[in-house]
Motif scaffolding. Structure first.
Motif: not given
Length: 281
Positions: A207-215, A229-236
């Protein structure tokens, strides 16, 4: 389902597809649009349908209902060689022919560009050499693939896909068998390809690699899309618990600022809950 903005028309999409194997249905009425030029990462627990969706997007699995669309056409109507000039697929498991060398296997990535009137060219040779160099396997080019370690073989398969030079890359768990240094090296390579204009779609477990590299991130559970959506908006923390059944804290990555998932162990839950309660809103 949580979404960011309504998806724009894209080159690659699944429209209300039903996917499965034999009589076992994995997904029903599943729709996904891959944003053009994105680094899209599909995440979710084991057996949730991530790889099944990727197989459908790559033309390897025909939907029982609905359709996958590539460049405005049902992908089932696109000839295999034509599709292979647009879509490059790295499957979860790959078998190399007995005795084949690294250079010869990577050269097979140029097959979609060959034809009766177009044989091997300097451009093909350059594409192979660049792919070998980008994945760090140039020194292995004369060795047999079956002599290599699992991590080395994985990088060779990535090189073959890169030699294909497709605008869209589909990667099913591309960091399998790799140590952490080579995982990051490969993810950085995919980021470079994305920034150079390619659309990258990857199934990842980290998950952390996904959140770091995905747009763009697609979170799946039980064959359905739960959020995208963008990781910054959906990863909670709420999403991680809903999808993975894992209690966690989501904090900023100290290097990139992207969401970083910190699991809460049983013995640490009370401490974490106290820390959260004392943190400013």
């Amino acid at each position: 389902m949580t979404r960011a903005d309504a998806p724009e028309p894209t080159r690659l999409a699944a429209e209300a597809v039903t996917l499965g194997y034999d009589r076992r249905v994995i997904s029903t009425d599943l729709s996904v649009a891959v944003p053009d030029g994105s680094f899209t990462v599909i995440v979710g627990p084991n057996a949730c349908g991530k790889s099944t969706l990727l197989r459908a997007l790559s033309r390897l699995l025909a939907p029982a209902a609905g359709q996958v669309v590539l460049d405005g056409r049902a992908i089932s109507q696109v000839k295999a060689k034509e599709a292979a000039r647009v879509l490059g697929l790295l499957p979860q498991t790959s078998l190399a022919p007995d005795g084949i060398t690294v250079a010869d296997l990577v050269a097979r990535g140029r097959h979609p560009h060959q034809g009766m009137l177009r044989q091997w060219s300097p451009a093909d040779e350059l594409a192979v050499q660049e792919a070998l160099s980008a994945t760090g396997v140039t020194e292995l080019s004369g060795r047999r693939v079956d002599e290599l370690s699992g991590g080395q073989r994985q990088r060779v398969w990535v090189a073959m896909i890169l030699a294909q030079q497709t605008p869209i890359l589909l990667l099913d768990e591309p960091t399998t068998f790799l140590d952490i240094a080579h995982q990051i090296e490969l993810m950085e390579l995919f980021t470079d390809l994305h920034e150079a204009g390619r659309t990258v779609v990857a199934v990842l477990h980290d998950l952390n690699q996904a959140a770091r590299y995905a747009t763009h991130m697609i979170a799946m559970k039980d064959g359905a899309v739960v959020a995208e959506g963008p990781p910054s908006e959906i990863v909670t923390a709420e999403l991680v618990e809903e999808v993975f059944g894992l209690r966690c804290m989501v904090v900023p990555d100290p290097v990139t600022g992207s969401p970083s998932v910190a699991p809460i162990g049983r013995q640490r839950r009370r401490v974490a809950e106290t820390w959260i309660a004392r943190s400013p809103a």
